[in-house]
Write a protein that holds these residues in place. Structure first.
Motif, PDB file in Angstrom:
ATOM      1  N   GLU A 118       0.826  -1.219   0.000  1.00 55.17           N
ATOM      2  CA  GLU A 118       0.000   0.000   0.000  1.00 55.17           C
ATOM      3  C   GLU A 118       0.856   1.263   0.000  1.00 55.17           C
ATOM      4  OE1 GLU A 118      -2.402  -0.547   3.447  1.00 55.17           O
ATOM      5  OE2 GLU A 118      -3.972  -1.672   2.377  1.00 55.17           O
ATOM      6  N   PRO A 122       2.544   3.168  -6.888  1.00 54.84           N
ATOM      7  CA  PRO A 122       1.560   2.298  -7.554  1.00 54.84           C
ATOM      8  C   PRO A 122       2.076   1.653  -8.830  1.00 54.84           C
ATOM      9  CG  PRO A 122       0.510   4.307  -6.784  1.00 54.84           C
ATOM     10  CD  PRO A 122       1.989   4.490  -6.562  1.00 54.84           C
ATOM     11  N   ALA A 123       2.818   2.398  -9.638  1.00 49.33           N
ATOM     12  CA  ALA A 123       3.317   1.841 -10.898  1.00 49.33           C
ATOM     13  C   ALA A 123       4.270   0.677 -10.667  1.00 49.33           C
ATOM     14  CB  ALA A 123       4.011   2.927 -11.712  1.00 49.33           C
ATOM     15  N   ALA A 125       4.145  -1.237  -7.489  1.00 48.28           N
ATOM     16  CA  ALA A 125       3.463  -2.240  -6.675  1.00 48.28           C
ATOM     17  C   ALA A 125       2.471  -3.067  -7.472  1.00 48.28           C
ATOM     18  CB  ALA A 125       2.757  -1.560  -5.509  1.00 48.28           C
ATOM     19  N   ASP A 126       1.904  -2.503  -8.552  1.00 53.57           N
ATOM     20  CA  ASP A 126       0.847  -3.195  -9.294  1.00 53.57           C
ATOM     21  C   ASP A 126       1.315  -4.509  -9.893  1.00 53.57           C
ATOM     22  OD1 ASP A 126      -0.900  -1.208  -8.664  1.00 53.57           O
ATOM     23  OD2 ASP A 126      -0.828  -0.193 -10.606  1.00 53.57           O
ATOM     24  N   ARG A 127       2.603  -4.610 -10.196  1.00 60.22           N
ATOM     25  CA  ARG A 127       3.116  -5.846 -10.814  1.00 60.22           C
ATOM     26  C   ARG A 127       4.343  -6.327 -10.054  1.00 60.22           C
ATOM     27  NH1 ARG A 127       4.377  -4.818 -16.851  1.00 60.22           N
ATOM     28  NH2 ARG A 127       4.803  -7.057 -16.717  1.00 60.22           N
ATOM     29  N   ARG A 314       9.747  -6.510  -9.874  1.00 61.45           N
ATOM     30  CA  ARG A 314       8.749  -6.702 -10.930  1.00 61.45           C
ATOM     31  C   ARG A 314       8.612  -8.187 -11.241  1.00 61.45           C
ATOM     32  NH1 ARG A 314      10.858  -2.925 -15.552  1.00 61.45           N
ATOM     33  NH2 ARG A 314       9.348  -4.189 -16.718  1.00 61.45           N
TER      34      ARG A 314
END
Length: 483
Positions: A118, A122-123, A125-127, A314
């Protein structure tokens, strides 16, 4: 203070006489000196026995209190024994949860991972995937380098002058300090690149131009078929060098490193072991530049003062086979509970923003002190990660105008700080940088007290150095006169 060798405390007691009572904590210090290895460091600089601690205050066995600007080398984001951390630890203990489960899934691990993700950009953490390592940052560095070597099939690593990544084999190879590397054999194929350091610019120009040249040099070297650099497995970099002397990387330069590595399919690893969890005025130091790395190495503050280290990366790099990198204590339940509580508290209370504000005020006052304390050569850093480089005011400036570093003065300043109830540590290329790493919970009053004590310590140490130099000059003149 620790008695010198040969003082009455260290001499054998004559037969028939009783030993004098030892000062509080002295017996503990004696046993430490007798039983621990010569590799101990902080214990040599701070001969105290802490018995209690709360927030930024540490109390020694002798009853003296100290303001702690070391914070476990940045581990204590919330200071000592913060109520949020203690409550998380007590709740976990009272729940009956297993304290050690290797890499099994637990509610505590799941909650920590959620809390961590959290806070990540975001760019990124999303993957992302996460790997739990042994409990120290150096093991996480080893894991990250092995991961990228596995993913790319390459061996070499790009690292930077002034870097510090740990003391195990691969991490030590990437570390820049020759003092810790010289006694050991080479531990890996590392290409050393120039880190932008404006005060002592490796190109002798300083400022933005020095950072530009660093980027140009890096790109030209990687593309030069005669440059001797084979395609590397990764580049590892600190957004702010910690042990290297609180040297921040310019945001534009870090974006250039991202461009250069992306265009050449070189994974970019950000070492956020000391810079993470709000320390630099952002939750993660890489956020200042807007760079999205391929991996982040995290430890220290993420465990809420307890041992914990991870690599987040990643998902396309997740080419490991089961057991490719393990560690017995990668399932530290208490650290995960304390870490989740710390991460959420830092985010909810806006402590990263607070670190930026307080750090800027402290740096501004320290910079202003340079006019009355010429031994302060440079003040730099980001947020509550501040470095004060001490110099010889009588020395000859280099081509950038930087005066010679004065590690001897830095040692005297550290001792003078301790005598005033302030714990600070040294770092930098010549161990001449006083480093300030207070907890993010530092109050305005504590910040002022830190600066007052540090300024007094620098003034006293500088005066004593001047007196010693004058005495030496007089003695030299006398010897010439009598010759």
């Amino acid at each position: 203070m620790t008695p010198a060798v040969g003082t009455p405390l260290d001499r054998p007691v004559p037969p028939g006489r009783s030993a004098p009572p030892l000062p509080a904590g002295e017996a503990v210090l004696r046993r430490q000196r007798a039983r621990e290895s010569s590799a101990r460091t902080y214990a040599r600089s701070f001969p105290i026995v802490p018995v209690r601690a709360q927030g930024m205050t540490v109390e020694g066995a002798d009853g003296r209190r100290y303001l702690d600007c070391l914070s476990g080398a940045g581990t204590l984001a919330l200071g000592h024994n913060h109520p949020v951390v203690l409550e998380a630890v007590r709740r976990t203990l009272d729940s009956g949860a297993p304290l050690h489960v290797l890499d099994l899934a637990t509610a505590e691990k799941d909650d920590f991972t959620t809390a961590l993700f959290e806070t990540l950009p975001p760019a990124f953490a999303d993957r992302a995937r996460i790997h739990f390592c042994g409990p120290a940052g150096t093991d996480a560095v080893e894991a990250a380098l092995k991961l990228m070597q596995t993913a790319t099939g390459r061996r070499g690593v790009l690292a930077f002058t002034g870097a510090y990544h740990g003391m195990t084999a691969g991490a030590l190879a990437a570390t820049g300090s020759t003092a810790v590397k010289e006694p050991l054999p080479s531990c890996g194929e590392v290409t050393r690149l120039p880190y932008p350091y404006s005060y002592r610019c490796p190109f002798g120009v300083g400022g933005e131009r020095g950072a530009e040249l660093s980027a140009v040099y890096t790109e030209r070297l990687l593309d030069d078929p005669g440059g001797g650099v084979t395609a590397p497995a990764a580049m590892i970099v600190e957004a702010v060098q910690g042990e290297g002397g609180a040297v921040p990387a310019p945001d534009a330069w870090l974006r250039e490193m991202r461009r250069i590595t992306a265009e050449r399919s070189v994974p970019l690893v950000l070492d956020e072991v000391q810079t993470g969890v709000g320390r630099t005025g952002a939750m993660w130091a890489v956020e200042h530049s807007g760079v999205v790395p391929d991996a982040m190495v995290l430890s220290k503050a993420i465990g809420g003062s307890l041992p914990l280290a991870v690599v987040v990366y990643r998902e396309e790099y997740d080419g490991w086979l089961p057991g490719a990198h393990t560690g017995t204590f990668r399932g530290n339940t208490l650290a995960m509970a304390a870490g989740a509580a710390t991460l959420r508290f830092v985010a909810a209370e806006g402590l990263a923003r607070r670190a930026a504000e307080v750090g800027a005020r402290m740096a501004a006052r320290l910079t202003a002190l340079r006019t009355e304390l010429p031994a302060i050569g440079d003040v730099r850093g980001r947020g509550l990660m501040i470095g004060v480089e001490l110099v010889d005011p009588e020395g000859v400036p280099d081509r950038c105008g930087a005066l010679p570093p004065s590690p001897a003065l830095a040692v005297r300043v550290r001792a003078a700080c301790l005598a005033r109830g302030l714990i600070v540590e040294l770092g930098g290329r010549h161990d001449a940088v006083v480093r300030l790493l207070p907890p993010l919970t530092i109050t305005d009053g504590q910040a002022e007290a830190v600066l007052d004590r540090l300024a007094d310590a620098v003034a006293e140490a500088s005066a004593s150095a001047g007196t010693a130099a004058a005495s030496a000059g007089t003695a030299s003149a006398d010897s010439r006169e009598h010759a």
